[in-house]
Scaffold this active site. Structure first.
Site, mmCIF file in Angstrom:
data_model
loop_
_atom_site.group_PDB
_atom_site.id
_atom_site.type_symbol
_atom_site.label_atom_id
_atom_site.label_comp_id
_atom_site.label_asym_id
_atom_site.label_seq_id
_atom_site.Cartn_x
_atom_site.Cartn_y
_atom_site.Cartn_z
ATOM 1 N N GLY A 200 0.333 -1.287 0.043
ATOM 2 C CA GLY A 200 0.451 0.478 -0.078
ATOM 3 C C GLY A 200 1.245 1.118 0.153
ATOM 4 O O GLY A 200 0.501 2.266 -0.662
ATOM 5 N N HIS A 201 1.990 1.330 0.973
ATOM 6 C CA HIS A 201 2.689 2.703 0.939
ATOM 7 C C HIS A 201 3.508 3.222 -0.249
ATOM 8 O O HIS A 201 4.044 3.615 -0.347
ATOM 9 C CB HIS A 201 3.365 3.010 1.989
ATOM 10 N N CYS A 325 24.686 2.747 -0.523
ATOM 11 C CA CYS A 325 25.564 2.788 0.481
ATOM 12 C C CYS A 325 24.656 3.296 1.714
ATOM 13 O O CYS A 325 24.850 3.201 2.997
ATOM 14 C CB CYS A 325 26.635 3.807 0.635
#
Ligand code: PLP
Length: 394
Positions: A200-201, A325
């Site tokens: 959903g996000h 990184c």
């Protein structure tokens, strides 16, 4: 603040939040309870399942189960298929999958599974011949992402399912559609998909809710065992407010798809063209076509991605580095490595990912600021000779 990191997560749409609120405040009943008070919650759950069925073009709403995120959807699908039929020990995936899939396969290799990782070319496109050659009757599962989170490159899902079904009809096909949802149309029936995960996000619902499509012919052993929720395929009381939110976000995504494919794409293309034209040491890390409309991945040669991000952040611009990184590893991105992005650009690669909330004014600002940022950083690069040669060549 200018937010161009929508492949990492998105802003919750106000309309999504509004749809969720009653299920925190008034309609907080457990949807499985017997009394009348739970009716609204259980109806909301049923309705949301219907919306998700339509969003994915599934045949039946029983084929949708709710999860907590894209990673859970992928783990449920993959482990679920393998544990249901333990006789097959071969899996095929790609070199550019999301870590939630790749790390799982590394664990499965240690448990005796043989996993083939299919490569991509310099545009990020999948090697379909290699894929076809790898499929055998012992292949339990082929697992491929629909759109890549770092580059936006779209894989030809229908073609892949045709290859699988023609070579080994019993092999199951799982698609990680986390980065495709809301950006391109999803159609599980039309593309011959057995299992498909979304989160959903990534399309303006909150973090902590996802869905998994499992077609009615595909049987799995559940990952989370307990109560009988989700037809026994995923135990745990359903997160009704978040599920309602994701269902509202799916409706909005369907309505907004045309805008995504035209306007969001236009702004992405404007940003990309400006950068490539005005910054001599920039390169597009993918082909131009065959990408979701919101993403561009651009390499800046002989400079460090993290330094670029810090300068951008000072100006309020959020994007993401192609290298890992930021997540604590100094290794450059496995996706860009699989695409053979030259080492001169791989460390200086930036992913810009837009959304329907991105404005023209924001893109104009980023177009104006990027050349200044890169100029500042190239001025202190130890590779002055190489940069001069690059400039002379352009
Ligand atoms: N698959 C892809 C392609 C993703 O981009 C992500 C998240 O970035 C995931 C899966 C995992 O989704 P979640 O964060 O909801 O677990």
């Amino acid at each position: 603040m200018i937010y161009l990191d929508n492949n990492a997560t998105t802003k919750v749409d106000e309309r999504v939040l509004d749809a969720m609120m009653p299920y925190f405040k008034e309609e907080y009943a457990n949807p499985s309870s017997m009394y009348n008070f739970s009716k609204k919650a259980s109806n909301a759950l049923k309705e949301a399942r219907g919306v998700l069925k339509d969003f994915l073009n599934a045949k039946d709403e029983k084929e949708i189960i709710f999860t907590s995120c894209g990673s859970e959807s992928a783990n449920t699908a993959i482990k679920g298929v393998l544990n249901y039929n333990k006789s097959k020990k071969h899996i095929i995936t790609t070199k550019v999958e999301h870590p939630c899939v790749l790390n799982l396969y590394q664990t499965l290799e240690k448990q005796g599974y043989k996993v083939d990782y299919i490569g991509v070319n310099s545009n990020g496109d999948l090697d379909l011949e290699q894929l076809e050659a790898a499929i055998t009757p012992d292949t339990a599962l082929v697992s491929v992402m629909w759109a890549n989170n770092e580059t936006g490159v779209i894989f030809p899902i229908k073609k892949i399912s045709e290859i699988i079904k023609s070579k080994s009809p019993d092999t199951k096909f799982f698609v990680d559609a986390v980065q495709a949802a809301g950006k391109i149309p999803l159609d599980v029936q039309g593309n011959g998909i057995d299992l498909l995960g979304i989160s959903g996000h990534k399309f303006h619902a909150p973090k902590g809710v996802g869905a998994l499509y499992i077609n009615s012919k595909t049987l799995i052993t559940p990952l989370i065992v307990g109560g009988h929720q989700e037809r026994g395929k995923r135990a745990g009381t359903e997160n009704v407010p978040y599920i309602v939110g994701m269902s509202k976000a799916a409706e909005l995504a369907t309505d907004g798809l045309k805008y995504e494919l035209t306007e969001v794409k236009r702004l992405r293309d404007k940003l990309e063209k400006n950068i490539l034209k005005n910054i001599y040491n920039s390169r597009l890390n993918t082909g131009v076509s065959n990408r979701v409309p919101n993403t561009t991945n651009i390499g800046f040669e002989y400079v460090e991605g993290e330094l670029i991000l810090l300068h951008m952040s000072d100006l309020g611009i959020c994007a993401s580095s192609g290298s890992a990184c930021t997540s604590g590893s100094l290794e450059p991105s496995h996706v860009l490595r699989a695409m053979n992005v030259p080492f001169t650009a791989i460390h200086g690669s930036i992913r810009f990912s837009l959304s329907r909330f991105t404005t023209e004014k924001e893109i104009d600002y980023v177009c104006e600021k990027m050349p200044e940022i890169i100029e500042k950083i190239t001025a202190i690069s130890p590779y002055q000779e190489e940069l001069a040669a690059l400039k002379a060549h352009k």
